[in-house]
Scaffold this active site. Structure first.
Site, PDB file in Angstrom:
ATOM      1  N   LYS A 138      18.303  20.335  24.979  1.00 35.49           N
ATOM      2  CA  LYS A 138      17.942  20.779  26.507  1.00 35.49           C
ATOM      3  C   LYS A 138      16.988  22.130  26.671  1.00 35.49           C
ATOM      4  CE  LYS A 138      19.643  21.333  31.417  1.00 35.49           C
ATOM      5  NZ  LYS A 138      20.472  20.702  32.204  1.00 35.49           N
TER       6      LYS A 138
ATOM      7  N   ARG B 132      23.173  22.247  37.907  1.00 34.74           N
ATOM      8  CA  ARG B 132      23.656  21.045  38.810  1.00 34.74           C
ATOM      9  C   ARG B 132      25.124  20.988  38.818  1.00 34.74           C
ATOM     10  NH1 ARG B 132      22.792  16.117  37.302  1.00 34.74           N
ATOM     11  NH2 ARG B 132      23.122  14.721  39.140  1.00 34.74           N
TER      12      ARG B 132
ATOM     13  N   ARG C 198      26.119  11.001  30.178  1.00 31.70           N
ATOM     14  CA  ARG C 198      26.278  11.257  28.715  1.00 31.70           C
ATOM     15  C   ARG C 198      25.652  10.064  27.761  1.00 31.70           C
ATOM     16  NH1 ARG C 198      32.068  13.485  29.396  1.00 31.70           N
ATOM     17  NH2 ARG C 198      31.332  15.190  30.987  1.00 31.70           N
TER      18      ARG C 198
END
Ligand code: BTN
Length: 325
Positions: free
Chosen positions: A188, A123, A322
């Site tokens: 992630k 992204r 964030r």
């Protein structure tokens, strides 16, 4: 890369997949080429991110055994589970599976996976690190009559389908960071990139790209700038083929339900895995910073941000989120 070379690389990987030593001479005989040519092919595999050692008089040996994804088996398992109308294709090398599925390559209910992407996209213009035969990189084609304004919750729905697939295979505890990150204990594991094309007034072609880190080696991972991890660190051990099958089955179910009932049908499931809930977060949107606390999502999948001025909906798109500590 030519189709012939592609075929040779695929054959070479199949011969080496057990991670035992294979002599250059034997490999050369199998492929009907010279030993020097095998050496050249091995250099190419190394450039694509395949990790192996080469020892004099013993030959070449992969650092880890591997299994390439088999498109035929994929189609078979999906047909056995009621998805015989899907088309499955697995490329050895491509630029980006999302890119390949655009335009001419598009088909409704198509699964296009690749073993390597030279220009994998994340992204917000980021690169998606895609070394050979280590992870899962795939795109799904889906045609829909849903109005574009109702597609805001789609990446959340895709994330939930992946979580279900992982759960079916015994991997629990995975969370989603709004709007598109698949994470485990703050690191992630994967991400989702959705691209739309077609007529805004008519049928839309939706390309759903998913990347999942499974057994990425340290060398390739050096390029990743955020905290990440491999699925094989969680366990139980699952194959890429198994996960791709299960994820597509779950995704197909989720997309059908999403078309019928919209994001509302997924809102409760989202709450169970919402990593942002109750957390201090900062939203970056067109050079503006918005601070608040995650308060779930609304019926369209927009993030609800508790701010000093009340609850604000934040819509996915070119925003980044964030955590603040
Ligand atoms: C992100 O977290 O930024 C989204 C990552 C999406 C990566 C996948 S890999 C398969 C598909 N093809 C691409 O080029 N990107 C997506």
């Amino acid at each position: 890369m030519t189709e012939h070379r592609d075929q040779q690389l695929r054959q070479l990987i199949s011969l080496l997949k057990d991670a035992d030593f294979h002599s250059g001479q034997k490999l050369a005989e199998e492929l009907s080429v010279s030993r020097a040519y095998i050496w050249k092919l091995m250099q190419q595999l190394e450039e694509l991110g395949l990790e192996f050692e080469s020892v004099t008089r013993k030959g070449y040996r992969l650092i880890k055994p591997l299994q390439l994804i088999d498109a035929e088996n994929l189609s078979k398992s999906m047909a056995q589970r009621g998805l015989s109308d899907w088309q499955c294709e697995v490329l050895l090398l491509t630029d980006s599976t999302n890119e390949q599925l655009k335009g001419e390559g598009f088909r409704h209910k198509k699964l296009l996976a690749a073993e390597y992407q030279s220009a994998g996209r994340g992204r917000r213009g980021r690169q998606w690190v895609s070394p050979l035969a280590s992870n899962l990189y795939w795109s799904t084609g889906w045609q829909t009559q849903m109005p574009v304004q109702q597609l805001g919750g789609l990446s959340l729905v895709v994330g939930l389908a992946i979580i279900n697939a992982l759960g079916n295979l015994g991997i629990k505890g995975v969370q989603l960071k709004w709007p598109n990150d698949i994470r485990y204990q703050g690191k992630k594991l994967g991400g989702i990139l959705i691209e739309l094309s077609g007529d805004v007034a008519g049928a839309l072609q939706v390309i759903i790209g998913v990347g999942l880190n499974m057994q990425m080696g340290a060398t390739a991972a050096k390029q990743i700038e955020q905290q990440w991890m491999n699925l094989n660190e969680i366990g139980p051990e699952i194959s890429r083929q198994q996960l791709l099958t299960e994820a597509t089955i779950e995704l197909s179910r989720a997309l059908e339900l999403f078309e019928l009932q919209g994001f509302e049908a997924f809102r409760d499931a989202w709450q169970e895995v919402d990593e942002c809930y109750g957390q201090k977060v900062t939203i970056l949107q067109q050079n503006q910073e918005l601070k608040g606390i995650g308060a779930g999502v609304d019926a369209t999948g927009a993030l609800l941000l508790q701010t000093g001025k009340g609850i604000m909906p934040i819509y996915a798109g070119e925003v980044s989120l964030r955590f603040r500590h």
